[in-house]
Motif scaffolding. Structure first.
Motif, PDB file in Angstrom:
ATOM      1  N   VAL A 111     -19.863  81.051 -48.711  1.00 46.74           N
ATOM      2  CA  VAL A 111     -20.790  80.287 -47.628  1.00 46.74           C
ATOM      3  C   VAL A 111     -20.368  78.867 -47.729  1.00 46.74           C
ATOM      4  CG1 VAL A 111     -23.067  79.463 -47.349  1.00 46.74           C
ATOM      5  CG2 VAL A 111     -22.749  81.825 -48.316  1.00 46.74           C
ATOM      6  N   TYR A 112     -19.841  78.491 -46.765  1.00 48.47           N
ATOM      7  CA  TYR A 112     -19.336  76.862 -46.566  1.00 48.47           C
ATOM      8  C   TYR A 112     -20.734  76.187 -46.186  1.00 48.47           C
ATOM      9  CZ  TYR A 112     -14.420  77.979 -46.980  1.00 48.47           C
ATOM     10  OH  TYR A 112     -13.161  78.373 -47.617  1.00 48.47           O
ATOM     11  N   ILE A 113     -20.855  74.869 -46.830  1.00 49.15           N
ATOM     12  CA  ILE A 113     -21.867  74.078 -46.056  1.00 49.15           C
ATOM     13  C   ILE A 113     -20.978  72.760 -45.846  1.00 49.15           C
ATOM     14  CG2 ILE A 113     -23.917  72.694 -46.762  1.00 49.15           C
ATOM     15  CD1 ILE A 113     -24.409  74.590 -49.083  1.00 49.15           C
ATOM     16  N   ALA A 114     -21.258  72.513 -44.430  1.00 53.77           N
ATOM     17  CA  ALA A 114     -20.443  71.504 -43.768  1.00 53.77           C
ATOM     18  C   ALA A 114     -21.370  70.337 -43.178  1.00 53.77           C
ATOM     19  CB  ALA A 114     -19.468  71.865 -42.707  1.00 53.77           C
ATOM     20  N   CYS A 115     -21.595  69.137 -44.034  1.00 51.78           N
ATOM     21  CA  CYS A 115     -22.420  68.202 -43.458  1.00 51.78           C
ATOM     22  C   CYS A 115     -21.680  66.908 -43.619  1.00 51.78           C
ATOM     23  CB  CYS A 115     -23.654  68.180 -44.399  1.00 51.78           C
ATOM     24  SG  CYS A 115     -24.477  69.507 -44.361  1.00 51.78           S
ATOM     25  N   ASP A 116     -22.182  65.785 -42.862  1.00 58.98           N
ATOM     26  CA  ASP A 116     -21.781  64.486 -42.941  1.00 58.98           C
ATOM     27  C   ASP A 116     -21.688  63.948 -44.354  1.00 58.98           C
ATOM     28  OD1 ASP A 116     -21.336  64.567 -40.347  1.00 58.98           O
ATOM     29  OD2 ASP A 116     -22.939  63.049 -39.730  1.00 58.98           O
ATOM     30  N   ALA A 117     -20.646  63.148 -44.662  1.00 56.73           N
ATOM     31  CA  ALA A 117     -20.381  62.587 -45.818  1.00 56.73           C
ATOM     32  C   ALA A 117     -21.457  61.436 -46.011  1.00 56.73           C
ATOM     33  CB  ALA A 117     -19.175  61.932 -46.445  1.00 56.73           C
ATOM     34  N   SER A 118     -22.756  61.602 -45.751  1.00 58.84           N
ATOM     35  CA  SER A 118     -23.676  60.371 -45.737  1.00 58.84           C
ATOM     36  C   SER A 118     -24.787  60.608 -46.603  1.00 58.84           C
ATOM     37  CB  SER A 118     -24.101  60.180 -44.377  1.00 58.84           C
ATOM     38  OG  SER A 118     -24.796  61.241 -43.939  1.00 58.84           O
ATOM     39  N   PRO A 119     -25.552  59.431 -46.974  1.00 54.27           N
ATOM     40  CA  PRO A 119     -26.866  60.222 -47.907  1.00 54.27           C
ATOM     41  C   PRO A 119     -27.648  61.074 -47.235  1.00 54.27           C
ATOM     42  CG  PRO A 119     -26.414  57.712 -47.872  1.00 54.27           C
ATOM     43  CD  PRO A 119     -25.406  58.198 -46.871  1.00 54.27           C
ATOM     44  N   SER A 120     -28.117  60.944 -46.107  1.00 55.96           N
ATOM     45  CA  SER A 120     -28.909  62.085 -45.432  1.00 55.96           C
ATOM     46  C   SER A 120     -27.973  63.375 -45.340  1.00 55.96           C
ATOM     47  CB  SER A 120     -29.214  61.728 -43.920  1.00 55.96           C
ATOM     48  OG  SER A 120     -28.053  61.618 -43.203  1.00 55.96           O
ATOM     49  N   GLY A 121     -26.774  63.544 -45.278  1.00 60.68           N
ATOM     50  CA  GLY A 121     -26.071  64.802 -45.385  1.00 60.68           C
ATOM     51  C   GLY A 121     -26.049  65.342 -46.616  1.00 60.68           C
ATOM     52  N   TYR A 122     -25.959  64.688 -47.607  1.00 60.62           N
ATOM     53  CA  TYR A 122     -25.763  65.136 -48.904  1.00 60.62           C
ATOM     54  C   TYR A 122     -27.379  65.477 -49.384  1.00 60.62           C
ATOM     55  CZ  TYR A 122     -21.195  63.439 -50.250  1.00 60.62           C
ATOM     56  OH  TYR A 122     -19.769  63.263 -49.934  1.00 60.62           O
ATOM     57  N   HIS A 123     -28.199  65.076 -48.903  1.00 61.33           N
ATOM     58  CA  HIS A 123     -29.676  65.266 -49.178  1.00 61.33           C
ATOM     59  C   HIS A 123     -29.893  66.638 -48.534  1.00 61.33           C
ATOM     60  CE1 HIS A 123     -34.148  64.382 -48.898  1.00 61.33           C
ATOM     61  NE2 HIS A 123     -33.977  64.965 -49.847  1.00 61.33           N
ATOM     62  N   VAL A 124     -29.559  66.653 -47.346  1.00 61.09           N
ATOM     63  CA  VAL A 124     -29.766  68.347 -46.765  1.00 61.09           C
ATOM     64  C   VAL A 124     -28.783  69.339 -47.237  1.00 61.09           C
ATOM     65  CG1 VAL A 124     -29.743  69.630 -44.421  1.00 61.09           C
ATOM     66  CG2 VAL A 124     -30.640  67.115 -44.697  1.00 61.09           C
ATOM     67  N   GLN A 125     -27.735  68.915 -47.820  1.00 58.12           N
ATOM     68  CA  GLN A 125     -26.979  69.905 -48.516  1.00 58.12           C
ATOM     69  C   GLN A 125     -27.719  70.334 -49.703  1.00 58.12           C
ATOM     70  OE1 GLN A 125     -22.651  69.374 -49.238  1.00 58.12           O
ATOM     71  NE2 GLN A 125     -22.818  67.713 -47.833  1.00 58.12           N
ATOM     72  N   ALA A 137     -28.042  85.986 -54.212  1.00 57.46           N
ATOM     73  CA  ALA A 137     -26.916  86.716 -53.812  1.00 57.46           C
ATOM     74  C   ALA A 137     -25.685  86.194 -54.573  1.00 57.46           C
ATOM     75  CB  ALA A 137     -26.652  86.495 -52.210  1.00 57.46           C
ATOM     76  N   ASN A 138     -24.474  86.864 -54.402  1.00 57.94           N
ATOM     77  CA  ASN A 138     -23.297  87.038 -55.378  1.00 57.94           C
ATOM     78  C   ASN A 138     -22.450  86.075 -54.570  1.00 57.94           C
ATOM     79  OD1 ASN A 138     -24.383  88.348 -57.674  1.00 57.94           O
ATOM     80  ND2 ASN A 138     -23.887  90.097 -56.393  1.00 57.94           N
ATOM     81  N   PHE A 139     -22.488  85.178 -53.472  1.00 56.97           N
ATOM     82  CA  PHE A 139     -21.631  84.624 -52.797  1.00 56.97           C
ATOM     83  C   PHE A 139     -21.093  83.240 -53.444  1.00 56.97           C
ATOM     84  CE2 PHE A 139     -25.633  83.902 -50.111  1.00 56.97           C
ATOM     85  CZ  PHE A 139     -26.056  82.749 -50.959  1.00 56.97           C
ATOM     86  N   VAL A 140     -20.008  82.917 -53.231  1.00 57.89           N
ATOM     87  CA  VAL A 140     -19.548  81.543 -53.688  1.00 57.89           C
ATOM     88  C   VAL A 140     -19.817  80.485 -52.775  1.00 57.89           C
ATOM     89  CG1 VAL A 140     -17.387  80.020 -54.269  1.00 57.89           C
ATOM     90  CG2 VAL A 140     -17.531  82.674 -54.819  1.00 57.89           C
ATOM     91  N   ILE A 141     -20.172  79.197 -53.182  1.00 57.88           N
ATOM     92  CA  ILE A 141     -20.716  78.284 -52.119  1.00 57.88           C
ATOM     93  C   ILE A 141     -19.604  77.186 -52.352  1.00 57.88           C
ATOM     94  CG2 ILE A 141     -22.709  76.434 -51.862  1.00 57.88           C
ATOM     95  CD1 ILE A 141     -24.611  78.452 -53.266  1.00 57.88           C
TER      96      ILE A 141
END
Length: 351
Positions: A111-125, A137-141
């Motif tokens: 599972v890839y999580i793609a978000c802006d490299a911003s404080p709000s982006g990291y927060h939602v990550q 589950a057994n996926f790699v993040i």
């Protein structure tokens, strides 16, 4: 290999998918799923504001509580994706948390999580990561902070994607901002709701945001601006000049590129701003009336800078400063409002 991609927004998903094809050439395209977090679009509606508190119990502060995170994928249609995305199956026209989509994510290998490299982006990550871990589950993040939409940058970002350990550190500004926003709304519902009721005889379904209120005060000072000029004022917001914002990373002024239009739109929709001529905006008589029902200290043009400066402190110290500010801000307004009465002609009196 089964791949799931969770993005900040549909436009980002479009750019990432092409590069992902090169990074994961063996992925099962029939099992590929994409989604994006709803709270990127609805912002403060992600908060779980408690009900049933008595008016006497305010002002109060508490830790932010969020509704369960949800995802959406309805912005792509199959025909568009099939032609533009090199044959990837568009199975995500419904919400990610329905049975089909949820089971697809659970079966993913990565599972890839793609978000802006911003404080709000990291927060939602952080929020997405908590949700993923709850699935057992057994996926790699793999986290993918998006620095640029240039193809080569996206490609190298995906190649180097990994699980990030210090998300809270990256998200500090957003964590402090969200702590402020949550507690502002927590108190604005009852206290600003009562303010509207005294001023206009009815409450708003949704209280004015902290930014909307400060922009309304700005317009009170005889400003007549076009929407584009007001947009620029918010972007370059300087407050009283007490704070030097030069060199501040992630300082965007009032709101951001997406929310500034909403700020203006909400003020117009509530009748607090009027048209002056064909293109300009001015404060309306209704807007003037509302501000007369507010304690003078509710005007704080440095508010957004205060929040940013507090975010540079250790998180618990920052939260203490937020809590003190919120209790003072709404405490003054509550006491002021108790002295304000409305006569039969809806004229303001201080008693």
């Amino acid at each position: 290999m089964r791949i799931a991609l969770i993005c900040e927004k549909p436009s980002l998903a479009k750019r990432v998918i092409d590069e992902l094809l090169f990074i994961e050439p063996d992925m099962d395209r029939s099992a590929f799923v994409v989604g994006w977090a709803n709270e990127f679009y609805h912002l403060n509606s992600a908060f779980a504001i408690p009900r049933g508190q008595t008016y006497q119990s305010f002002p109060m502060t508490r830790e932010a509580v969020y509704k369960p995170i949800t995802f959406d994928g309805r912005y792509f249609d199959s025909e568009t994706l099939m032609s533009a995305r090199r044959g990837i199956s568009a199975r995500y026209n419904s919400k990610i948390d329905n049975d089909d989509f949820l089971s697809s994510v659970k079966r993913a290998d990565v599972v890839y999580i793609a978000c802006d490299a911003s404080p709000s982006g990291y927060h939602v990550q952080m929020r997405v990561l908590d949700w993923l871990k709850s699935l057992d589950a057994n996926f790699v993040i793999k986290h993918f902070p998006v620095m640029s939409l240039v193809s080569s940058d996206l490609y190298h970002g995906l190649v180097n994607a990994r699980e990030i350990d210090n998300l809270a550190e990256h998200a500090q500004l957003s964590l402090v901002r969200r702590h402020f926003d949550y507690n502002y709304l927590l108190n604005a519902y009852p206290i600003m709701g009562m303010t509207f009721e005294k001023a206009f005889g009815k409450r708003l379904a949704w209280p004015l945001s902290k930014h909307e209120l400060q922009v309304l005060y700005f317009m009170r000072h005889g400003n007549s601006l076009t929407e584009s000029d007001l947009f620029d004022v918010m972007k370059r917001w300087k407050g009283t000049g007490r704070y030097d914002t030069k060199g501040w990373d992630s300082y965007y002024g009032i709101g951001n590129s997406a929310s500034r239009s909403d700020i203006m739109g909400n003020l117009k929709a509530q009748g607090l701003l009027d048209r002056a001529g064909k293109h300009s905006l001015v404060i309306s008589s209704k807007g003037e009336r509302l501000l007369r029902f507010l304690h003078p200290d509710c005007e704080d043009p440095d508010q957004v800078m205060r929040i940013y400066s507090w975010a540079q402190l250790p998180i618990e110290v920052a939260k203490e400063k937020v809590d003190r500010y919120i209790k003072t801000f709404f405490g003054k307004q509550k006491r002021f409002l108790s002295k304000v009465q409305m006569d039969s002609n809806m004229e303001l009196e201080n008693v």
